[in-house]
Design an enzyme around this catalytic site. Sequence first.
Site, PDB file in Angstrom:
ATOM      1  N   SER A 186      10.532  63.444  52.213  1.00  0.00           N
ATOM      2  CA  SER A 186      10.423  62.175  52.348  1.00  0.00           C
ATOM      3  C   SER A 186       9.622  61.759  53.655  1.00  0.00           C
ATOM      4  O   SER A 186      10.201  62.378  54.620  1.00  0.00           O
ATOM      5  CB  SER A 186      11.847  61.486  52.439  1.00  0.00           C
ATOM      6  OG  SER A 186      11.781  60.355  52.972  1.00  0.00           O
ATOM      7  N   LYS A 232      14.103  50.520  50.457  1.00  0.00           N
ATOM      8  CA  LYS A 232      14.835  51.773  50.646  1.00  0.00           C
ATOM      9  C   LYS A 232      14.068  52.532  51.715  1.00  0.00           C
ATOM     10  O   LYS A 232      14.567  53.527  52.295  1.00  0.00           O
ATOM     11  CB  LYS A 232      15.014  52.383  49.362  1.00  0.00           C
ATOM     12  CG  LYS A 232      13.582  52.798  48.852  1.00  0.00           C
ATOM     13  CD  LYS A 232      13.097  54.109  48.878  1.00  0.00           C
ATOM     14  CE  LYS A 232      11.603  54.405  48.087  1.00  0.00           C
ATOM     15  NZ  LYS A 232      11.032  55.623  48.368  1.00  0.00           N
ATOM     16  N   GLU A 284       5.679  54.363  54.519  1.00  0.00           N
ATOM     17  CA  GLU A 284       5.416  52.959  54.118  1.00  0.00           C
ATOM     18  C   GLU A 284       6.489  51.881  54.726  1.00  0.00           C
ATOM     19  O   GLU A 284       6.160  51.035  54.856  1.00  0.00           O
ATOM     20  CB  GLU A 284       5.711  52.981  52.529  1.00  0.00           C
ATOM     21  CG  GLU A 284       4.570  53.550  51.753  1.00  0.00           C
ATOM     22  CD  GLU A 284       5.023  54.153  50.453  1.00  0.00           C
ATOM     23  OE1 GLU A 284       6.411  54.908  50.401  1.00  0.00           O
ATOM     24  OE2 GLU A 284       4.579  54.071  49.332  1.00  0.00           O
TER      25      GLU A 284
END
Length: 319
Positions: A249, A187, A269
């Site tokens: 985010s 995701k 990430e």
Amino acid sequence: MKISIIGCGRWGSFHAWYSSKIGHDVKLYGRATSKNMQMLESTGGNEYLKLPENVQLTKDLEYAVHSSNVIIISVGTQNFRGLLKEILDLNLDIRQKKFVLCMKGLEFGTGKRLSTIFAEVLESKNVAVWVGPGHVEDFVQSIPNCMVMAAMKENLAEEMVEIFKSPLIRFYYGTDLIGIEIGAAAKNVVGIAAGMLDGLNCTSLKGALMARGTVELSRLIEHLGGDKMTVYGLSHLGDYEATLFSNHSRNRKFGEDFVQNKKFDKLAEGTETVVALMELSKITGVELPICRAVYKILYENAEPEEQLMNLFMRSTKNE
């Protein structure tokens, strides 16, 4: 419950804060060379939170592992195997200790999941995975969310939920460890793609991105032996709001800044995960068009708008 957190970055420090807030005896481990640990030692907090005074900071890995019943690990994915080898070299009896991985990602070179690496190195199945939507910035403001806990042993997930549940975090049990770990890692790559669409002023395409992202990853999960429907749960689709839309985010913000040629100095990430996903795609033969587009933009200097628009301009197909 005596709990040690290994890793003192954003999420490691949050888990120390949270575990202490819900009544546990908490130790937070970081390396002496860690700037995060140095900040926590000098100020008692970081840019996200102030640690409760009863959280004990330690730079002694052996003490952190030996002194607690439950060990939370929150470190960079590519450092994970090395950390586990350090723990193994301590020659401690860890048979009764429970480990919880509060991290997401896949290993370079192998594409292996974190729980797989854990079982290989420590030869133990006493490991749970804790993932799902939420931002530290929201949690410390008492904004609740739902997350998911899964484990190699079903009763371990239930035990960890009982230890960590609170009005701030409601847990669901996950039974498909493969799907949960792949979905949680992937995701972040979709989040980068979403940020790139924001940066290109194509935010309206994020709905199509979400629809395609779930299908793309469901095929990979099924091929690897997981349940293709897991991708529609909290570890992947359920985390899209926090990853594809939130101003907190990092992956979304990285993607937005990347296409606008702005400097981004925090960890995203998904930049590492996409490399491992491309390796998995090659190993399995499963096509991952969104991941491939992000990879080509980041590592092959492909033109972002062309790559992303190609995702939505392919030949007409049934939905």
